[in-house]
Enzyme design. Structure first.
Site, PDB file in Angstrom:
ATOM      1  N   TYR A   1       1.235  -4.499  13.170  1.00 30.68           N
ATOM      2  CA  TYR A   1       0.271  -3.700  12.723  1.00 30.68           C
ATOM      3  C   TYR A   1      -0.716  -2.855  13.985  1.00 30.68           C
ATOM      4  O   TYR A   1      -0.786  -3.548  14.852  1.00 30.68           O
ATOM      5  CB  TYR A   1      -0.670  -4.664  11.909  1.00 30.68           C
ATOM      6  CG  TYR A   1      -1.489  -4.019  10.982  1.00 30.68           C
ATOM      7  CD1 TYR A   1      -1.039  -2.917   9.989  1.00 30.68           C
ATOM      8  CD2 TYR A   1      -2.927  -4.082  11.120  1.00 30.68           C
ATOM      9  CE1 TYR A   1      -1.961  -2.272   9.360  1.00 30.68           C
ATOM     10  CE2 TYR A   1      -3.711  -3.263  10.128  1.00 30.68           C
ATOM     11  CZ  TYR A   1      -3.067  -2.548   9.171  1.00 30.68           C
ATOM     12  OH  TYR A   1      -4.216  -1.749   8.327  1.00 30.68           O
TER      13      TYR A   1
ATOM     14  N   HIS B   1      -5.511 -10.621  15.077  1.00 34.22           N
ATOM     15  CA  HIS B   1      -4.049  -9.979  15.089  1.00 34.22           C
ATOM     16  C   HIS B   1      -3.424 -10.104  16.308  1.00 34.22           C
ATOM     17  O   HIS B   1      -4.174 -10.476  17.623  1.00 34.22           O
ATOM     18  CB  HIS B   1      -4.324  -8.202  14.752  1.00 34.22           C
ATOM     19  CG  HIS B   1      -4.685  -8.436  13.202  1.00 34.22           C
ATOM     20  ND1 HIS B   1      -4.949  -7.228  12.711  1.00 34.22           N
ATOM     21  CD2 HIS B   1      -4.609  -8.901  12.217  1.00 34.22           C
ATOM     22  CE1 HIS B   1      -5.434  -6.736  11.760  1.00 34.22           C
ATOM     23  NE2 HIS B   1      -4.964  -8.265  11.247  1.00 34.22           N
TER      24      HIS B   1
ATOM     25  N   ARG C   1      -3.667  -1.167  13.339  1.00 33.50           N
ATOM     26  CA  ARG C   1      -4.887  -1.208  13.691  1.00 33.50           C
ATOM     27  C   ARG C   1      -5.513  -2.757  14.143  1.00 33.50           C
ATOM     28  O   ARG C   1      -5.687  -3.731  13.413  1.00 33.50           O
ATOM     29  CB  ARG C   1      -5.614  -1.229  12.296  1.00 33.50           C
ATOM     30  CG  ARG C   1      -5.390   0.527  11.752  1.00 33.50           C
ATOM     31  CD  ARG C   1      -5.933   0.911  10.729  1.00 33.50           C
ATOM     32  NE  ARG C   1      -5.794   2.393  10.193  1.00 33.50           N
ATOM     33  CZ  ARG C   1      -4.617   2.486   9.518  1.00 33.50           C
ATOM     34  NH1 ARG C   1      -4.080   1.768   8.863  1.00 33.50           N
ATOM     35  NH2 ARG C   1      -4.516   3.721   8.973  1.00 33.50           N
TER      36      ARG C   1
ATOM     37  N   ASP D   1      -5.870  -6.273   7.248  1.00 30.11           N
ATOM     38  CA  ASP D   1      -7.332  -6.204   7.753  1.00 30.11           C
ATOM     39  C   ASP D   1      -8.244  -6.085   6.555  1.00 30.11           C
ATOM     40  O   ASP D   1      -7.867  -6.201   5.413  1.00 30.11           O
ATOM     41  CB  ASP D   1      -7.161  -4.796   8.764  1.00 30.11           C
ATOM     42  CG  ASP D   1      -6.787  -3.530   7.949  1.00 30.11           C
ATOM     43  OD1 ASP D   1      -6.717  -3.638   6.588  1.00 30.11           O
ATOM     44  OD2 ASP D   1      -6.477  -2.561   8.614  1.00 30.11           O
TER      45      ASP D   1
ATOM     46  N   ASP E   1      -2.375  -4.366   3.654  1.00 27.60           N
ATOM     47  CA  ASP E   1      -2.428  -4.354   4.903  1.00 27.60           C
ATOM     48  C   ASP E   1      -3.113  -5.684   5.489  1.00 27.60           C
ATOM     49  O   ASP E   1      -4.199  -6.146   4.662  1.00 27.60           O
ATOM     50  CB  ASP E   1      -3.066  -3.024   5.779  1.00 27.60           C
ATOM     51  CG  ASP E   1      -1.901  -2.224   5.581  1.00 27.60           C
ATOM     52  OD1 ASP E   1      -0.806  -2.366   5.597  1.00 27.60           O
ATOM     53  OD2 ASP E   1      -2.423  -0.854   5.795  1.00 27.60           O
TER      54      ASP E   1
ATOM     55  N   GLU F   1       0.689  -1.355  -0.049  1.00 27.53           N
ATOM     56  CA  GLU F   1       0.129   0.104  -0.120  1.00 27.53           C
ATOM     57  C   GLU F   1       0.846   1.175   0.023  1.00 27.53           C
ATOM     58  O   GLU F   1       0.654   2.367  -0.781  1.00 27.53           O
ATOM     59  CB  GLU F   1      -1.110   0.076   1.358  1.00 27.53           C
ATOM     60  CG  GLU F   1      -2.077  -0.846   1.272  1.00 27.53           C
ATOM     61  CD  GLU F   1      -3.096  -0.685   2.262  1.00 27.53           C
ATOM     62  OE1 GLU F   1      -3.299   0.361   2.666  1.00 27.53           O
ATOM     63  OE2 GLU F   1      -3.616  -1.856   2.764  1.00 27.53           O
TER      64      GLU F   1
ATOM     65  N   GLU G   1      -9.676  -3.606   5.330  1.00 30.70           N
ATOM     66  CA  GLU G   1      -9.466  -2.598   4.366  1.00 30.70           C
ATOM     67  C   GLU G   1      -8.212  -2.855   3.509  1.00 30.70           C
ATOM     68  O   GLU G   1      -8.247  -2.698   2.042  1.00 30.70           O
ATOM     69  CB  GLU G   1      -9.005  -1.164   5.189  1.00 30.70           C
ATOM     70  CG  GLU G   1      -8.878  -0.007   4.424  1.00 30.70           C
ATOM     71  CD  GLU G   1     -10.259   0.625   4.363  1.00 30.70           C
ATOM     72  OE1 GLU G   1     -10.459   1.521   3.436  1.00 30.70           O
ATOM     73  OE2 GLU G   1     -11.117   0.448   5.299  1.00 30.70           O
TER      74      GLU G   1
END
Length: 766
Positions: A285, A330, A287, A85, A83, A10, A87
């Site tokens: 990570y 996570h 989030r 997740d 990433d 990303e 998103e």
């Protein structure tokens, strides 16, 4: 391109870190976030075709897509390493669609930290795209678009043009509006609290308090009278063993709260700094709503703790995530390497890394053993005993790491060694008047905590939600000055009671979220007509349904349909039945005209008016000051606004006035208008106004490069905040760009006219 494989991440910041771990067969490129989205000016959802989204390539990503297409055509395999997740999964899916990649050519790579071990393991454990995660993200995007696109036009029609609504944002605004209403309605009660300083037989001083509130000054004075005999002694000593356990490692929410409290970071700044630490390979990570640590991380922490502090300080533990909506498997936020005690390229990064490192390491340390002591002091003539409390650290445990960081700051000091019946003597006893406090306004971090408690939003949505409600002007980060009030202080010393009247500031607030008038009016309107989407439990249930979609338990189209049908009916009903909402309040009657005094939301913001406009007469209007609110302004304050504009005096033969306009308070002299940033238009003096006017005139002189006249048209070449430009006209000015290749000092009238005529905006209007 000689490389066999293309890796897409990303952020370009990750490229440097990841390239260290992969060989020359791999080329790494960035998508710079999302590459496709719903169209900005259309609904972009085919409701009849099961809410099918119509995605388009984002304008600023067309070049990126072209470059990635060229690279993917040359590669044998494409690894998508966005990433880990929802998103990131959605971005991966959009990349596959936009680049038209076949299933046999694409592989999904997921890692929770950018370390050699994690990246190598990810490339050895490839997987396919998780369509359930993609669908959960699609459902959120479609839900939010439907709410925004259908409710916003209702707000334009019924409240004010240009407004917008958001599914989660509107609920966040409601929380802030309701908290402000609680504060405004709060009835503060005054009591007297008694605290004393005593000496033991060794003349060591210590403090003790009465666990009782005295209702008024006479009650407090009467109690102090009973203390005059000064014959207190220890009547009871209670000792209790206790322990204090370390907190679990950080989640997104708890990191945002601690960074706000200890580093004064905003929620968005915390995420930006954490993102840089993650991309540089320093932390996992950022989030996540998990508090779990991997087995490897627990083992690494144990080694560091035993080597640094000794085995007694090590207490390996596995934390369980309690959050009902924990969306990803996570880890918590932790250092990538426990051997790295400091990290970060900037001071902010280093401070945040310190928090993350200490919290994660402390979570694996032993609890602190404490001994709490409560000593009761009594005099035979006194109705209420004094209590002295102390806390002794028997074994510091995790506090050894936290000393000086702030988490142990609530540890009470030592008490002298006492025995029952020991006599103590009074140094001084104070009875101080205290007022009960209303609930605290939300900070960004405490709002995140509240949203998390209610089950609203997820780690990836907290920062954007808070940022959006501020950008839309529904909420602002406020600084309130506060007011003064009298408080009484009674003091007993040397058997004499003295009385002092002091002043304290109350109601002052710093860096708290305050609702604007428009935010309060919109929230009231939405609550009245769209109670379901404003309901906390309903919003939380939607989040839970999104989690169910991510788990593959629910069809995303079915979930949207269940929401949309009643929602769309509510939209239609509101358009046809709802009255306009302006937040109108009638404050009273104007003594001179006997007309009603009203405050409400006007076209350009909150206004006060005297009377109502009819065929025979017009109402008088005045803008509210930025420090005033529709909900709290008084009749007297509203009437004061009609004293504006104020004439301050004369300068160079022209009047100088202070007033409030569309863009706030200002002073005016001739054609010079200067905004008042700090001064109040009701109190600004002539001298203060002249300083501002002279500064403004001087700045305009410095900014003027050329001035031309063409008939009645005045054309100026000015040096502005963003560079030189052409300004034409006096009352209705129009601005035109000057190409970077043109030196503004060489401009003539003819060249200016040509540039104005060739300006894209001018051609568009023609």
């Amino acid at each position: 391109m000689s490389a066999k494989y293309l890796v897409i991440v990303e952020s370009p910041a990750k490229i440097k870190t990841i390239s260290k771990f992969l060989g020359s067969d791999y080329v790494i490129k960035a998508s710079f976030g999302h590459v496709r989205d719903l169209p900005s000016k259309q609904l972009g959802i085919d409701i009849e075709k099961q809410f099918e989204p119509k995605y388009v390539t984002m304008t600023d990503k067309k070049k990126v897509i072209q470059e990635l297409k060229t690279a993917s055509n040359k590669a044998e395999l494409v690894y998508i390493a966005t990433d880990p997740d929802r998103e990131g999964e959605a971005i991966a899916w959009h990349l596959v669609q936009a680049l038209k990649l076949s299933d046999d050519k694409v592989r999904r790579v997921v890692f929770n930290e950018i370390t050699k071990t994690a990246v190598k393991a990810a490339f050895e454990n490839l997987r396919t795209l998780n369509v359930d995660l993609v669908n959960a993200q699609q459902a959120r995007r479609v839900l939010d678009r439907l709410v925004g696109f259908e409710v916003s036009p209702v707000l334009w029609k019924k409240v004010k043009t240009g407004l917008s609504a958001g599914r989660v944002q509107s609920v966040a605004v409601r929380l802030i509006v309701e908290r402000e209403a609680e504060i405004n309605a709060f009835d503060s009660q005054a009591v007297f609290r008694v605290k004393g300083t005593f000496f033991d037989k060794e003349k060591t001083s210590f403090e003790a308090s009465v666990d009782h509130d005295f209702v008024d000054k006479e009650d407090a004075r009467a109690f102090l009278e009973t203390c005059k005999s000064d014959s207190f002694k220890v009547v009871d000593i209670q000792k209790k063993d206790s322990k204090r356990s370390p907190s679990p490692p950080y989640t997104t929410s708890s990191l945002q709260q601690d960074a706000s409290r200890k580093c004064r970071f905003s929620v968005s700044k915390t995420m930006q700094v954490a993102q840089r630490l993650y991309e540089a390979g320093h932390i996992t990570y950022m989030r996540t709503d998990s508090v779990a640590l991997s087995n490897d991380a627990v083992a690494a922490a144990k080694t560091i703790i035993c080597d640094t502090y000794g085995e007694a300080y090590s207490s390996p533990k596995k934390y369980q995530t309690k959050s009902k909506g924990a969306q990803e498997a996570h880890e918590a936020i932790r250092p990538a390497y426990f051997t790295k005690k400091t990290a970060g390229a900037t001071k902010d990064e280093q401070r945040l890394y310190d928090l993350i490192y200490q919290r994660a390491l402390a979570s694996q340390m032993s609890a602190a053993a404490l001994e709490k002591t409560t000593v009761t002091l009594r005099d035979s003539s006194v109705d209420h005993p004094f209590l002295a409390q102390g806390e002794v650290i028997v074994f510091d445990g995790f506090l050894k790491l936290y000393q000086g960081v702030g988490d142990a700051s609530d540890t009470k000091g030592f008490l002298p060694a006492f025995a029952v019946n020991d006599a103590v003597s009074i140094d001084q006893i104070d009875a101080k008047q205290r007022y009960s406090r209303p609930p605290a306004r939300y900070t960004e971090a405490s709002l995140v905590k509240k949203l998390e408690e209610l089950g609203i939003g997820r780690p990836s949505t907290y920062a954007p939600t808070i940022s959006t409600i501020q950008k839309r002007g529904y909420v602002s980060m406020g600084f309130l000055e506060g007011k003064q009030r009298d408080i009484y202080l009674l003091t007993l010393q040397n058997a004499v009671i003295s009385e002092e009247l002091k002043q304290e500031t109350y109601g002052a607030d710093k860096a708290k979220l305050l609702p604007s008038d428009i935010g309060a009016v919109v929230s009231k309107f939405l609550l009245q007509h769209f109670d379901e989407i404003m309901d906390y439990n309903f919003t939380a249930s939607l989040e839970k349904q999104l989690d169910d979609i991510a788990d593959g338990d629910v069809s995303w189209q079915e979930m949207i349909k269940r929401f949309y049908d009643p929602f769309h009916l509510a939209v239609d009903k509101t358009v046809s039945d709802a009255e306009r909402e302006s937040g109108e309040r009638e404050l009273g009657v104007d003594p001179s005209s006997k007309e009603p005094v009203i405050v409400r939301l006007g076209r350009y913001g909150p206004i006060a008016q005297i009377g109502r406009t009819t065929e025979d007469k017009k109402a008088k209007y005045a803008s509210l000051l930025t420090t005033q609110s529709l909900d709290t302004i008084t009749l007297e304050e509203a009437l004061d606004l009609f004293k504006l504009p104020r004439e301050l005096g004369e300068f160079e033969g022209e009047k100088v006035t202070a007033a409030i306009g569309r863009f706030g308070p200002y002073v005016r002299h001739k054609s010079t208008f200067v905004s008042l940033k700090e001064q109040d238009p009701m109190t600004v003096t002539m001298d203060e106004a002249l300083v501002l006017i002279r500064e403004s005139v001087e700045q305009k002189k410095k900014a003027l490069i050329h001035e031309f006249k063409k008939g009645d048209l005045i054309i100026k070449v000015l040096d502005g905040r963003y560079g030189p430009y052409i300004s034409a006209g006096e009352k209705r000015k129009k601005n035109y760009k000057i190409p970077k290749t043109v030196d503004p000092k060489t401009l003539t009238l003819d060249i200016c006219l040509t540039l104005m005529n060739d300006d894209p905006k001018s051609k568009k209007k023609k």
